[in-house]
Scaffold this active site. Structure first.
Site, mmCIF file in Angstrom:
data_model
loop_
_atom_site.group_PDB
_atom_site.id
_atom_site.type_symbol
_atom_site.label_atom_id
_atom_site.label_comp_id
_atom_site.label_asym_id
_atom_site.label_seq_id
_atom_site.Cartn_x
_atom_site.Cartn_y
_atom_site.Cartn_z
ATOM 1 N N THR A 167 0.823 -1.219 0.000
ATOM 2 C CA THR A 167 0.000 0.000 0.000
ATOM 3 C C THR A 167 0.848 1.257 0.000
ATOM 4 O O THR A 167 0.471 2.275 -0.583
ATOM 5 C CB THR A 167 -0.927 -0.007 1.239
ATOM 6 O OG1 THR A 167 -1.848 -1.070 1.079
ATOM 7 C CG2 THR A 167 -1.690 1.288 1.389
ATOM 8 N N SER A 190 1.257 -7.409 -0.933
ATOM 9 C CA SER A 190 1.956 -8.472 -0.186
ATOM 10 C C SER A 190 1.117 -9.732 -0.038
ATOM 11 O O SER A 190 1.628 -10.775 0.355
ATOM 12 C CB SER A 190 2.434 -7.969 1.175
ATOM 13 O OG SER A 190 1.385 -7.874 2.089
ATOM 14 N N THR A 228 1.660 -4.481 4.153
ATOM 15 C CA THR A 228 1.547 -4.817 5.578
ATOM 16 C C THR A 228 0.900 -6.186 5.826
ATOM 17 O O THR A 228 1.106 -6.774 6.885
ATOM 18 C CB THR A 228 0.724 -3.746 6.327
ATOM 19 O OG1 THR A 228 -0.586 -3.683 5.758
ATOM 20 C CG2 THR A 228 1.391 -2.393 6.269
ATOM 21 N N ASP A 229 0.143 -6.670 4.849
ATOM 22 C CA ASP A 229 -0.655 -7.872 5.139
ATOM 23 C C ASP A 229 0.191 -9.102 5.473
ATOM 24 O O ASP A 229 -0.198 -9.916 6.310
ATOM 25 C CB ASP A 229 -1.597 -8.181 3.970
ATOM 26 C CG ASP A 229 -2.701 -7.134 3.861
ATOM 27 O OD1 ASP A 229 -2.933 -6.409 4.847
ATOM 28 O OD2 ASP A 229 -3.327 -7.025 2.787
HETATM 29 N N1 ASP Z 1 -2.898 -5.236 0.795
HETATM 30 C C1 ASP Z 1 -1.762 -4.401 1.141
HETATM 31 C C2 ASP Z 1 -0.508 -5.249 1.091
HETATM 32 O O1 ASP Z 1 -0.279 -6.015 1.985
HETATM 33 C C3 ASP Z 1 -1.956 -3.788 2.481
HETATM 34 C C4 ASP Z 1 -0.846 -2.844 2.910
HETATM 35 O O2 ASP Z 1 0.229 -2.795 2.383
HETATM 36 O O3 ASP Z 1 -1.100 -2.095 3.902
HETATM 37 O O4 ASP Z 1 0.256 -5.145 0.160
#
Ligand code: ASP
Length: 329
Positions: free
Chosen positions: A13, A55, A86-87
């Protein structure tokens, strides 16, 4: 002298923009840096765009690529910053803890809950703090997020939207990052070396099975059939339902590793407390996660089972603390 930091960007993200199909990584590493020009006052940055993935799509192959990238560039840089969605960031951080051991140079992961080009995004602060921590020279793998530094084997994503997305589970925060300063740093002793140990193999035949009341032993056996290592997320301090105990024994008899953890977020397992834990631990050659997170245990099993399938050696490696993943026993 100005430190040299390698930024390895993987997407997430932090680098995302709205597309006709929804949010997806669009910004490359150079563009991320343009949003936080203050980073240039901290260090000299070189960038590598390793991939551009949400991710969700990160796989152990990418963990190995990140490891190779850091190994190949290890001598040229003073530290490494990894931007990541973050995932699955907690899994990547855990995996790197086993793939890159005893690094005296920092390897610091971050990401953001909001794209860097969105007003009020958490991304610029996370990115700046991460570089600041990397420049500080604290060795080993860690995660910087939401103003806190987390040991790589204890990070867990707790919120899907909030900026304070990550917690350090079963281990104190390594430091806080406030107003451009590192505060309250924990006086931890890391084992570090000039030449860290890099590993290049993982056994991905590892799965996590979360117990729910009434789930059938056949379902557990079917999942285990496809794996060499299974983490059983049991209840509370490590209670394994009576109707699953025989199936767990059968899985172990088939030469597979079973490690028991808990669905409860904090404080880990102690299977010696309740009869429902003790009966499984006494009768079966299972491993126990104790204070390890599921993310760390999964990554550790992948690392171990790529090296050996000897049960005694698997147990020895699993129970040996690495990168603070579990308390010394
Ligand atoms: N869906 C995103 C990822 O994990 C969420 C994020 O980065 O906050 O790439």
């Amino acid at each position: 002298m100005c430190k040299r930091i390698l930024l390895i960007a993987t997407g997430g993200t932090i680098a995302a923009r709205e597309t006709e199909n929804g949010l997806a990584p669009q910004l490359r590493a150079e563009a991320l840096l343009d949003f936080v020009p203050e980073i240039q006052t901290l260090c000299r940055v070189t960038v590598i765009q390793l991939c551009e993935l949400d991710s969700t799509d990160i796989t152990p192959d990418i963990w190995l690529k990140i490891t190779d990238c850091i190994e190949q560039n290890y001598a040229q840089y003073d530290g490494f910053v990894l931007t990541h969605g973050t995932d699955t960031l907690a899994f990547t951080a855990a995996a790197l803890s086993y793939l890159i051991q005893e690094s005296e140079k920092p390897v610091v992961l971050t990401g953001a809950q909001n794209p860097i080009d969105t007003g009020g995004s958490d991304a610029p602060k996370n990115l700046f703090d991460t570089f600041l921590y990397a420049v500080s020279g604290a060795g080993g793998v860690s995660v910087v997020f939401g103003g806190r530094v987390i040991a790589s084997t204890h990070a867990k994503k707790l919120y899907t939207r909030s900026a304070a997305a990550f917690a350090s589970v079963n281990f104190p925060y390594l430091a806080e990052m406030t107003d451009g300063e590192i505060r309250n740093a924990l006086p931890v002793q890391r084992k570090t070396k000039n030449n860290p140990k890099f590993y290049h193999e993982l056994n991905t035949r590892v799965a996590v099975f979360t117990c729910i009341p009434g789930v059938s032993a056949n379902t557990l056996l079917a999942v285990a059939e496809t794996c060499d290592g299974l983490i059983l997320e049991s209840y509370g301090l490590g209670g394994v339902p009576a109707y699953l105990v025989d199936a767990v024994g059968e899985i172990i008899k088939r030469g597979k590793t079973v490690a028991v953890g808990t669905q409860v977020l904090y404080e880990g397992t102690d299977m010696s407390v309740y009869a429902v834990g003790k009966r499984a631990k006494t009768d079966l050659e299972i491993l126990e996660l104790h204070d390890m997170t599921t993310e760390a245990a999964a990554a550790k099993l992948m690392w171990i089972l790529a090296q050996t399938d000897n049960p005694a050696e698997v147990r020895r490696l699993f129970e040996t603390p690495i990168a603070f993943d579990r308390l010394e026993s």
